[in-house]
Design a protein around this motif. Structure first.
Motif, mmCIF file in Angstrom:
data_model
loop_
_atom_site.group_PDB
_atom_site.id
_atom_site.type_symbol
_atom_site.label_atom_id
_atom_site.label_comp_id
_atom_site.label_asym_id
_atom_site.label_seq_id
_atom_site.Cartn_x
_atom_site.Cartn_y
_atom_site.Cartn_z
ATOM 1 N N HIS A 349 0.849 -1.195 0.000
ATOM 2 C CA HIS A 349 0.000 0.000 0.000
ATOM 3 C C HIS A 349 0.887 1.248 0.000
ATOM 4 O O HIS A 349 0.658 2.188 -0.761
ATOM 5 C CB HIS A 349 -0.904 -0.064 1.232
ATOM 6 N N LEU A 350 1.908 1.231 0.827
ATOM 7 C CA LEU A 350 2.859 2.351 0.875
ATOM 8 C C LEU A 350 3.481 2.585 -0.502
ATOM 9 O O LEU A 350 3.522 3.700 -1.007
ATOM 10 C CB LEU A 350 3.946 2.048 1.917
ATOM 11 N N GLU A 351 3.934 1.492 -1.118
ATOM 12 C CA GLU A 351 4.581 1.623 -2.424
ATOM 13 C C GLU A 351 3.624 2.162 -3.476
ATOM 14 O O GLU A 351 4.005 2.968 -4.313
ATOM 15 C CB GLU A 351 5.105 0.273 -2.895
ATOM 16 N N VAL A 352 2.389 1.688 -3.414
ATOM 17 C CA VAL A 352 1.410 2.117 -4.408
ATOM 18 C C VAL A 352 1.159 3.612 -4.265
ATOM 19 O O VAL A 352 1.167 4.355 -5.244
ATOM 20 C CB VAL A 352 0.095 1.316 -4.261
ATOM 21 N N VAL A 353 0.986 4.073 -3.025
ATOM 22 C CA VAL A 353 0.718 5.498 -2.811
ATOM 23 C C VAL A 353 1.925 6.334 -3.238
ATOM 24 O O VAL A 353 1.793 7.339 -3.934
ATOM 25 C CB VAL A 353 0.341 5.772 -1.333
ATOM 26 N N ARG A 354 3.112 5.898 -2.841
ATOM 27 C CA ARG A 354 4.300 6.667 -3.193
ATOM 28 C C ARG A 354 4.479 6.734 -4.714
ATOM 29 O O ARG A 354 4.756 7.784 -5.281
ATOM 30 C CB ARG A 354 5.537 6.039 -2.543
ATOM 31 N N ASP A 355 4.286 5.588 -5.361
ATOM 32 C CA ASP A 355 4.355 5.517 -6.822
ATOM 33 C C ASP A 355 3.401 6.493 -7.478
ATOM 34 O O ASP A 355 3.749 7.183 -8.436
ATOM 35 C CB ASP A 355 3.878 4.128 -7.261
ATOM 36 N N ARG A 356 2.185 6.513 -6.982
ATOM 37 C CA ARG A 356 1.172 7.378 -7.596
ATOM 38 C C ARG A 356 1.536 8.845 -7.403
ATOM 39 O O ARG A 356 1.341 9.649 -8.296
ATOM 40 C CB ARG A 356 -0.206 7.084 -7.011
ATOM 41 N N LEU A 357 2.048 9.186 -6.221
ATOM 42 C CA LEU A 357 2.427 10.573 -5.978
ATOM 43 C C LEU A 357 3.535 10.991 -6.929
ATOM 44 O O LEU A 357 3.521 12.082 -7.501
ATOM 45 C CB LEU A 357 2.880 10.771 -4.533
ATOM 46 N N GLU A 358 4.505 10.105 -7.114
ATOM 47 C CA GLU A 358 5.636 10.446 -7.962
ATOM 48 C C GLU A 358 5.225 10.491 -9.429
ATOM 49 O O GLU A 358 5.666 11.346 -10.183
ATOM 50 C CB GLU A 358 6.785 9.453 -7.760
ATOM 51 N N ARG A 359 4.378 9.553 -9.792
ATOM 52 C CA ARG A 359 4.043 9.399 -11.190
ATOM 53 C C ARG A 359 2.934 10.324 -11.641
ATOM 54 O O ARG A 359 3.069 11.067 -12.589
ATOM 55 C CB ARG A 359 3.595 7.975 -11.409
ATOM 56 N N GLU A 360 1.804 10.278 -10.927
ATOM 57 C CA GLU A 360 0.655 11.055 -11.370
ATOM 58 C C GLU A 360 0.815 12.534 -11.044
ATOM 59 O O GLU A 360 0.236 13.382 -11.686
ATOM 60 C CB GLU A 360 -0.627 10.515 -10.735
ATOM 61 N N TYR A 361 1.582 12.842 -10.004
ATOM 62 C CA TYR A 361 1.707 14.242 -9.615
ATOM 63 C C TYR A 361 3.120 14.781 -9.817
ATOM 64 O O TYR A 361 3.398 15.934 -9.504
ATOM 65 C CB TYR A 361 1.252 14.429 -8.163
ATOM 66 N N ASP A 362 4.012 13.895 -10.294
ATOM 67 C CA ASP A 362 5.340 14.333 -10.682
ATOM 68 C C ASP A 362 6.100 15.029 -9.554
ATOM 69 O O ASP A 362 6.595 16.133 -9.706
ATOM 70 C CB ASP A 362 5.204 15.269 -11.895
ATOM 71 N N ILE A 363 6.152 14.382 -8.387
ATOM 72 C CA ILE A 363 6.881 14.953 -7.259
ATOM 73 C C ILE A 363 7.940 13.937 -6.822
ATOM 74 O O ILE A 363 7.604 12.773 -6.591
ATOM 75 C CB ILE A 363 5.929 15.224 -6.070
#
Ligand code: GDP
Ligand code: MG
Length: 597
Positions: A349-363
């Motif tokens: 779950h942690l990895e999925v959230v972190r991935d999405r933040l980096e990928r979808e929001y480019d941070i």
């Protein structure tokens, strides 16, 4: 729809045994989705789910099936996540249906998550139809797997259906079995409305969409409903069924599954497991409800570039709209500045959230050491939950510390049993059981969760070459000799690298960390001591020697393009570094330093 012509079911399986593929075939064969719109893993909507081939959110689809008896049945499939972090979502979607297809890969047999999931189905009172998948593969051993299902799970399996979800073989038999072997739902159409809130998610066009299962009564478009737990009332905007595209419908009666929207602002306003009734004519008794899912793993998320903090806040708020199991609060770190302390259901779950933040929001993010929730018993008698090692109070105030424990179930071929036992033993595990599921050992261990959150699953996969399967449940808290270990770089504590460890393992962990950091931190113009300490006591130390020459010196001054490239490379590297006092630490150091090999 007449109750006798409804069948509600879920599919339970170990990951990769073919649940999503089977769902695709059921949807395809019944023409629920036009052939040109068909794409693989139709129900796994999120990009990350597709890419990783896992199902994260439970999803639902309504299928019209003309059966051999000449009647058309409504089949409602609720797809469930297969990964252990999301076990909780499995248990709640099970309560919305009456039966399960148990899919077992006929080349692999029963695995740890097969067991965990099927027991949840049995607990929910389901009728279960065993299905042996991947029968097209030469390695399939249906006879042996049938026997194994009977021995290990203890359910009848002689009439298990042999299928290939890939080629479509046996799919018509599955549809007939759903109608003939699974029970129809029960319910009273004339009673006041009683519906279960099964799930909710945020849709950028529609707002919050709520998935419900009607138990009694009828819900209609335009009705004003009440959520019994939150007491909030809403007027329905739309009522629909998922085919799997949203298809508007005028009413849903007992036994039916569908969705509504009602200008609900955020997912948090809906409580999964809540009972939905009419505002005016209320049902007398609420459904038993589910206990809320609680985050068990916490970590800090900080922007690599401090200027991205506001963007990160925006992104986290948006993500949280759709994921009520993810929690966050602002955190400030001496070293990392402003960020968020976030809670997750588990490491995936942690990895999925972190991935999405980096990928979808480019941070670009720095993730601090994941930590479980410790229970601090203070000498004052107060009990506090510790989500962040940085908040650890002065030791003289603490009477004792408790940590969460899990019951881990691992299935592994005999050849690797020794390695698995050693791994569990190394992680402070206590063996609870060792039995055989047919010919395969089934190991049960009592383990501290904090020894598992990091890299246990990776290690398990690597020592067993991927042949082990693993599932766990939280069992409770137990006292142990736990201490906070700090890491000092150039004599400054780096709070983001602090962690709670068992006293007996502190030296080993501390040593491993300083050695790793020595490799991960680039050399500077001065000598850098890297230390691990408990309280004021240093337990491990390494020294990173000073850089003597200018990095470009080794280019012999001649080759300008090479020199250029090297400088560019350094600059690119810089972006991912953070300054700690006088020292720059690269982003990957925060995760790598904590992995054990
Ligand atoms: P899930 O994790 O249970 O949802 O499993 P998937 O449906 O994603 O399937 C896992 C993998 O097995 C995918 O690569 C599928 O293409 C493959 N697979 C599924 N069913 C079959 C089958 O009947 N035969 C073969 N050969 N492969 C299959
Ligand atoms: Mg899947």
């Amino acid at each position: 729809t007449d109750l006798s012509r409804i069948r509600n079911f879920s599919i339970v399986a170990h990951i990769d045994h073919g649940k999503s593929t089977l769902a695709d075939r059921l949807i395809q064969l019944t023409g629920t989705v036009a052939e040109r719109d068909m794409k693989a893993q139709l129900l796994d909507a999120m990009d990350i789910e597709r890419e990783r081939g896992i199902t994260i959110k439970a999803n639902s689809v309504r299928i019209d099936y003309p059966a051999q008896d000449g009647q058309t049945y409504v089949l409602n499939l609720i797809d469930t996540p297969g990964h252990v972090d999301f076990a909780y979502e499995v248990s709640r979607s099970m309560r919305a249906v009456e039966g399960s297809l148990l899919v077992v890969d006929a080349t692999q047999g029963v695995e740890a998550q097969t067991l965990a999931n099927v027991y949840q189905a049995i607990d929910a009172g389901h009728e279960i139809v065993p299905v042996l998948n991947k029968i097209d593969l030469p390695a399939a051993e249906p006879a042996r797997i049938r026997e194994q299902i009977e021995d290990v799970i203890g359910i009848e399996a002689h009439d298990a259906i042999e299928i290939s979800a890939k080629t479509g073989l046996g799919i018509p038999d599955v549809l007939e079995a759903i109608v003939q072997r699974l029970p129809a739902p029960k319910g009273d159409r004339d009673a006041p409305l009683k519906a279960m809130l099964v799930d909710s998610w945020y849709d950028s066009y529609l707002g919050v969409v709520v998935l419900i299962r009607v138990m009694d009564g009828v819900i209609r478009k335009g009705d004003t409903i009440r959520m019994m737990k939150t007491q909030a009332t809403y007027k329905l905007d739309t009522l629909a069924v998922l085919k799997p595209a949203m298809t508007q419908i005028d009413e849903l009666g007992p036994g039916e599954i569908g969705v509504f929207t009602a200008s609900i602002k955020q997912v948090r306003d809906t409580r999964v497991g809540d009972t939905i009734t009419h505002e005016k004519k209320q049902t007398a008794t609420a459904l038993p409800g589910f206990k809320p899912s609680v985050p068990v793993v916490f970590c800090g998320l900080f922007p690599v570039d401090a200027n991205d903090f506001e963007d990160l806040r925006d992104a986290i708020e948006k993500l949280a709209l759709n994921d009520a199991s993810f929690t966050y609060e602002m955190e400030t770190s001496a070293a990392l500045g402003f960020g968020f302390r976030c809670g997750f259901l588990g490491l995936l779950h942690l990895e999925v959230v972190r991935d999405r933040l980096e990928r979808e929001y480019d941070i670009d993010l720095i993730t601090t050491a994941p930590s479980v929730v410790y229970r601090l018993h203070l000498k004052s008698g107060e009990v506090k939950e510790l989500h962040n090692p940085a908040d650890m109070p002065d030791l003289t105030l603490v009477s004792h510390i408790e940590e969460p424990r899990i019951k881990a179930t691992i299935m592994v071929p005999d050849d690797y049993l020794g390695d698995v036992l050693k791994l569990c033993q190394d992680r402070r595990g206590i063996q609870a059981d060792l039995t055989y599921a047919g010919t395969r050992p089934l190991v049960v261990y009592d383990l501290p969760l904090n020894e598992v959150v990091f890299d246990f699953y990776d290690r398990l996969k690597s020592v067993t070459k991927g042949y082990a399967s693993f599932d766990y449940q939280l069992t409770g808290y137990r006292e142990d000799n736990l201490v906070k270990m700090q890491i000092l770089v150039n004599d400054e504590p780096v709070d983001a690298l602090s962690m709670m460890v068992h006293r007996d393992r502190a030296e080993m962990r501390g040593r491993a960390m300083v050695e790793k950091l020595k490799d991960l931190i680039p050399r500077h113009m001065f000598k850098i001591p890297i230390q691990a300490a408990i309280g004021g006591k240093v337990i491990a130390r390494e020294t990173l020697s000073a850089l003597r020459k200018d990095v470009t010196a080794k280019c012999y001054g001649g080759d300008a393009t090479r020199k250029r490239k090297l400088l560019d490379k350094q600059k690119a590297g810089k972006k991912k570094m953070r300054q700690f006092g006088k020292v720059e630490i690269p982003q990957e150091a925060f995760i790598s330093a904590l992995k054990m090999d």
